[in-house]
Write an enzyme that holds these catalytic residues in place. Structure first.
Site, PDB file in Angstrom:
ATOM      1  N   HIS A 129      54.833 -49.774 -26.521  1.00 33.18           N
ATOM      2  CA  HIS A 129      53.622 -49.075 -26.119  1.00 33.18           C
ATOM      3  C   HIS A 129      53.067 -48.310 -27.317  1.00 33.18           C
ATOM      4  O   HIS A 129      53.730 -48.196 -28.349  1.00 33.18           O
ATOM      5  CB  HIS A 129      53.897 -48.115 -24.943  1.00 33.18           C
ATOM      6  CG  HIS A 129      54.826 -46.983 -25.262  1.00 33.18           C
ATOM      7  ND1 HIS A 129      56.144 -46.934 -24.841  1.00 33.18           N
ATOM      8  CD2 HIS A 129      54.631 -45.849 -25.965  1.00 33.18           C
ATOM      9  CE1 HIS A 129      56.711 -45.828 -25.268  1.00 33.18           C
ATOM     10  NE2 HIS A 129      55.816 -45.145 -25.962  1.00 33.18           N
TER      11      HIS A 129
HETATM   12  P1  TYD Z   1      59.506 -45.244 -21.240  1.00 37.02           P
HETATM   13  O1  TYD Z   1      58.309 -44.572 -21.815  1.00 37.02           O
HETATM   14  O2  TYD Z   1      59.352 -46.578 -20.614  1.00 37.02           O
HETATM   15  O3  TYD Z   1      60.632 -45.337 -22.365  1.00 37.02           O
HETATM   16  P2  TYD Z   1      60.597 -46.136 -23.753  1.00 37.02           P
HETATM   17  O4  TYD Z   1      59.176 -46.261 -24.179  1.00 37.02           O
HETATM   18  O5  TYD Z   1      61.398 -45.308 -24.674  1.00 37.02           O
HETATM   19  O6  TYD Z   1      61.233 -47.459 -23.576  1.00 37.02           O
HETATM   20  O7  TYD Z   1      60.151 -44.224 -20.216  1.00 37.02           O
HETATM   21  C1  TYD Z   1      61.104 -44.605 -19.245  1.00 37.02           C
HETATM   22  C2  TYD Z   1      60.903 -43.756 -17.981  1.00 37.02           C
HETATM   23  O8  TYD Z   1      61.130 -42.369 -18.258  1.00 37.02           O
HETATM   24  C3  TYD Z   1      59.501 -43.871 -17.426  1.00 37.02           C
HETATM   25  O9  TYD Z   1      59.627 -43.912 -16.011  1.00 37.02           O
HETATM   26  C4  TYD Z   1      58.832 -42.585 -17.817  1.00 37.02           C
HETATM   27  C5  TYD Z   1      59.980 -41.599 -17.921  1.00 37.02           C
HETATM   28  N1  TYD Z   1      59.781 -40.557 -18.952  1.00 37.02           N
HETATM   29  C6  TYD Z   1      59.587 -39.254 -18.571  1.00 37.02           C
HETATM   30  O10 TYD Z   1      59.554 -38.914 -17.375  1.00 37.02           O
HETATM   31  N2  TYD Z   1      59.442 -38.299 -19.533  1.00 37.02           N
HETATM   32  C7  TYD Z   1      59.476 -38.618 -20.846  1.00 37.02           C
HETATM   33  O11 TYD Z   1      59.328 -37.710 -21.704  1.00 37.02           O
HETATM   34  C8  TYD Z   1      59.658 -39.986 -21.231  1.00 37.02           C
HETATM   35  C9  TYD Z   1      59.678 -40.386 -22.695  1.00 37.02           C
HETATM   36  C10 TYD Z   1      59.806 -40.923 -20.258  1.00 37.02           C
END
Ligand code: TYD
Length: 133
Positions: free
Chosen positions: A50
């Site tokens: 992303h």
């Molecule tokens: P995601 O952004 O998909 O992780 P990455 O990009 O590192 O692979 O996040 C995974 C889940 O955690 C998603 O449901 C959103 C949640 N999340 C939060 O609630 N707070 C945060 O600060 C982050 C980074 C993720």
């Protein structure tokens, strides 16, 4: 111009071992509003995938290693994170992917804003459209 921006943290260690202190706007480029960490990542998993519309983050690999790929829509660069002594600064509108997590990898991420799902661009084609608009 390289997409890879390292922040080198001043070493405060001594004969007892290592210590790093991150202080907003002193040893760190922004005011930290959020800290999260990624660990126990399963083999072969790719995270990230992303970009953010308006968010600065610094990634620090506290233990183990992973590979980070950055893409600003024009260039792609990759780097291995394997040192707790430096952080990778990732600014807004940068597609990021994290690959090749070692089993013991602990990846700390410091951000200048709270979590906001509406700030995410999770579709690569949307990202390219927004970068080139
Ligand atoms: P995601 O952004 O998909 O992780 P990455 O990009 O590192 O692979 O996040 C995974 C889940 O955690 C998603 O449901 C959103 C949640 N999340 C939060 O609630 N707070 C945060 O600060 C982050 C980074 C993720």
């Amino acid at each position: 111009m390289s997409l890879i921006q390292w922040i080198h943290f001043p070493p405060l260690g001594d004969e007892r071992g290592s210590l790093v202190a991150l202080e907003a706007e002193i040893t760190f480029p922004f005011d930290i509003k959020r800290v999260y960490y990624i660990f126990d990542t399963k083999s072969g998993v790719v995270r990230g995938l992303h970009a953010h519309k308006d968010l600065s983050q610094v990634m620090v690999c506290l233990k183990g290693s992973c590979r980070v790929m950055l893409d600003n829509g024009l260039l792609k660069e990759q780097v291995v994170l394997d040192s707790p002594n430096k952080g990778l600064l990732i600014d807004s509108m940068m597609w990021r992917e994290m690959h090749d997590f070692s089993e013991d990898c602990v990846l700390l991420v410091l951000a200048n804003e709270h979590y906001d799902e509406s700030d995410y661009i999770r579709d690569y084609n949307d990202f390219l459209k927004q970068v080139h608009s």
